[in-house]
Design an enzyme around this catalytic site. Structure first.
Site, PDB file in Angstrom:
ATOM      1  CE1 TYR A   1      -2.899   2.836   0.226  1.00 61.84           C
ATOM      2  CE2 TYR A   1      -2.734   2.833   3.271  1.00 61.84           C
ATOM      3  CZ  TYR A   1      -3.933   2.985   1.961  1.00 61.84           C
ATOM      4  OH  TYR A   1      -4.255   4.439   2.657  1.00 61.84           O
TER       5      TYR A   1
ATOM      6  CG  PHE B   1       7.969   0.779   2.455  1.00 60.04           C
ATOM      7  CD1 PHE B   1       6.898   2.116   2.845  1.00 60.04           C
ATOM      8  CD2 PHE B   1       8.509   0.951   1.280  1.00 60.04           C
ATOM      9  CE1 PHE B   1       7.228   3.335   2.406  1.00 60.04           C
ATOM     10  CE2 PHE B   1       8.486   2.250   1.217  1.00 60.04           C
ATOM     11  CZ  PHE B   1       8.509   3.747   1.238  1.00 60.04           C
TER      12      PHE B   1
ATOM     13  CE1 TYR C   1       3.645  -3.382  12.431  1.00 56.41           C
ATOM     14  CE2 TYR C   1       2.599  -2.261  13.675  1.00 56.41           C
ATOM     15  CZ  TYR C   1       3.053  -2.040  12.277  1.00 56.41           C
ATOM     16  OH  TYR C   1       3.235  -1.664  11.307  1.00 56.41           O
TER      17      TYR C   1
ATOM     18  CG  PHE D   1     -13.731  -2.581  17.149  1.00 61.25           C
ATOM     19  CD1 PHE D   1     -14.720  -3.628  16.267  1.00 61.25           C
ATOM     20  CD2 PHE D   1     -12.874  -2.678  16.391  1.00 61.25           C
ATOM     21  CE1 PHE D   1     -14.528  -4.673  16.057  1.00 61.25           C
ATOM     22  CE2 PHE D   1     -13.417  -4.101  15.460  1.00 61.25           C
ATOM     23  CZ  PHE D   1     -14.001  -4.476  14.995  1.00 61.25           C
TER      24      PHE D   1
ATOM     25  NE  ARG E   1      -6.554   4.340  17.055  1.00 61.03           N
ATOM     26  CZ  ARG E   1      -6.116   4.270  18.353  1.00 61.03           C
ATOM     27  NH1 ARG E   1      -6.363   5.489  18.786  1.00 61.03           N
ATOM     28  NH2 ARG E   1      -6.049   3.017  18.844  1.00 61.03           N
TER      29      ARG E   1
HETATM   30  N1  UDP Z   1     -12.040   0.228  14.184  1.00 57.81           N
HETATM   31  C1  UDP Z   1     -13.501   0.334  14.515  1.00 57.81           C
HETATM   32  N2  UDP Z   1     -14.127  -0.905  13.872  1.00 57.81           N
HETATM   33  C2  UDP Z   1     -13.444  -1.508  12.630  1.00 57.81           C
HETATM   34  C3  UDP Z   1     -12.372  -1.242  12.201  1.00 57.81           C
HETATM   35  C4  UDP Z   1     -11.196  -0.287  12.837  1.00 57.81           C
HETATM   36  O1  UDP Z   1     -14.344   0.839  15.110  1.00 57.81           O
HETATM   37  O2  UDP Z   1     -14.311  -2.841  12.056  1.00 57.81           O
HETATM   38  C5  UDP Z   1     -11.515   1.053  14.850  1.00 57.81           C
HETATM   39  C6  UDP Z   1     -10.708   0.739  15.907  1.00 57.81           C
HETATM   40  O3  UDP Z   1     -10.973   0.472  16.816  1.00 57.81           O
HETATM   41  C7  UDP Z   1      -9.316   2.074  16.051  1.00 57.81           C
HETATM   42  C8  UDP Z   1      -9.964   2.867  15.066  1.00 57.81           C
HETATM   43  O4  UDP Z   1     -11.272   2.152  13.808  1.00 57.81           O
HETATM   44  O5  UDP Z   1     -10.147   2.809  16.431  1.00 57.81           O
HETATM   45  C9  UDP Z   1      -8.729   2.713  13.069  1.00 57.81           C
HETATM   46  O6  UDP Z   1      -8.384   1.468  13.349  1.00 57.81           O
HETATM   47  P1  UDP Z   1      -7.843   0.994  12.272  1.00 57.81           P
HETATM   48  O7  UDP Z   1      -7.220  -0.424  12.107  1.00 57.81           O
HETATM   49  O8  UDP Z   1      -7.860   1.306  11.078  1.00 57.81           O
HETATM   50  O9  UDP Z   1      -5.951   1.262  12.594  1.00 57.81           O
HETATM   51  P2  UDP Z   1      -5.219   1.171  13.497  1.00 57.81           P
HETATM   52  O10 UDP Z   1      -5.364   2.658  14.468  1.00 57.81           O
HETATM   53  O11 UDP Z   1      -4.749  -0.259  14.787  1.00 57.81           O
HETATM   54  O12 UDP Z   1      -4.108   0.861  13.144  1.00 57.81           O
END
Ligand code: UDP
Length: 329
Positions: A11, A73, A141, A208, A221
């Site tokens: 990506y 990457f 990770y 979530f 975020r």
């Molecule tokens: N998130 C969510 N539902 C989903 C995927 C992600 O609520 O199906 C939320 C997740 O809990 C986080 C934000 O979206 O707070 C960004 O998540 P993502 O997986 O895109 O990136 P991360 O921050 O984990 O790198």
């Protein structure tokens, strides 16, 4: 400059290849296509289907192609899987990166740009996040990325490598023309999942956690456009001229956006409702992560162009409309 982009079919790597070409550099791609997509790379870009851990093969490429800089990457990046399969992550993200660095040493290549992550900070005590916060990852990770940072620091201390480390916040969006974009399998990221929920390709999006200590109860975020991330990689070349450099930068917009705000923005951009349901917190999600990007701005002259989340999502939507199933293979 001749730049070997390791993980260039992925990506962020594929967008960086485009930016390198636009800036007049010669980009070459090394990718084993486990997660990368051949179609993300133009036919005229020299492409090596190789494992980064194959020291002899990589040394040969670095030497024969007279590589000046390696941009790295390639990594496994599923946080949840890193918890359940830690060895897979330590082997690939740490172990194979060391093989790559050994190949660079064999070939006499000393300039390195590394994709790190805000996950190396774990749960920050202060926001926005500056570079000298303590680094205490909360999952394997993040730990693997921090381990590589430590190796690069040690190599810089004895003038064996000049490195620039970018700690990305949440990469988002796609090329302005919609020709390349985000295609993960499985997909776990919020924006593509929300778009798929809007179009009916996937079920309702699960939010979530709605009880976080944030203004609307959902996580905050920092969604930074993939082309803005890529531009920083080109701006950093000058830093690498100084022997023994270990430069490190947070790359984010500096603006926090909540999960609910993302869903609203996806609705606006697509003109479709995003079916969503409240769900428990996802393990390992810190409530808020957003960058203080002053260092990248002042030292690199880096200016993210996409500061409004809708403009970032509009590029993801354009990519989705022209490639509803992602890349062909
Ligand atoms: N998130 C969510 N539902 C989903 C995927 C992600 O609520 O199906 C939320 C997740 O809990 C986080 C934000 O979206 O707070 C960004 O998540 P993502 O997986 O895109 O990136 P991360 O921050 O984990 O790198």
């Amino acid at each position: 400059m001749n730049v070997l982009v390791v993980g260039g079919a992925g990506y962020i790597g594929s967008h960086c290849v485009r930016q390198l070409q636009a800036a007049g550099h010669r980009a070459l791609v090394l990718d084993n296509l486990v997660y990368g997509h051949r179609a993300a790379i133009a036919e005229d870009v020299p492409f090596f289907n190789e494992d980064l851990g194959n020291r002899a093969a990589v040394t040969k490429i670095l030497t024969e192609e007279k590589i000046d800089v390696v941009m790295h990457f390639a990594a496994y990046a599923y946080v949840g899987e890193s918890v359940t399969e830690p060895l897979k992550y330590y082997e690939n993200n740490t172990g194979n990166t060391i093989q790559l660095l050994l190949a660079m040493q064999d070939a006499g290549v000393t300039k390195f740009v590394f994709s790190s992550t805000c996950a190396t900070y774990g749960e920050p005590d202060t926001l926005p996040m500056v570079e000298d916060l303590p680094q205490a990852p909360i999952n394997p990770y993040g730990q693997t990325k921090l381990q590589v940072e430590a190796v690069l620091k040690d190599l810089a201390a004895v003038d064996k490598m000049s490195s620039a480390v970018f700690r990305y916040f949440n990469a988002a969006g796609a090329a302005e023309d919609g020709s390349i974009g985000e295609h993960h399998d499985p997909e776990t990221h919020l924006i593509p999942l929300a778009i798929d929920a809007a179009t009916g390709k996937r079920p309702a999006l699960k939010i979530f956690g709605t009880d976080y200590p944030t203004p609307d109860g959902t996580c905050l975020r920092d969604y930074v456009h993939v082309d803005d991330l890529s531009r920083a990689h080109i701006a950093v070349f000058e830093q690498l001229e100084n022997p023994g450099t270990f430069a490190h930068y947070n790359l984010g917009t500096g603006k926090p956006t909540s999960v609910r705000e993302i869903l609203d923005a996806v609705e606006k951009v697509t003109g479709m409702p995003v079916p969503a349901e409240e769900a428990p917190r996802r393990a390992g999600d810190p409530p808020s992560l957003y960058a203080d990007n002053t260092k990248a701005r002042t030292e690199l002259g880096w200016e993210p162009k996409y500061l409004d989340i809708e403009s970032t999502i509009a590029t993801a939507w354009k990519w989705h409309q022209s490639h509803p199933d992602g890349y062909p293979e």
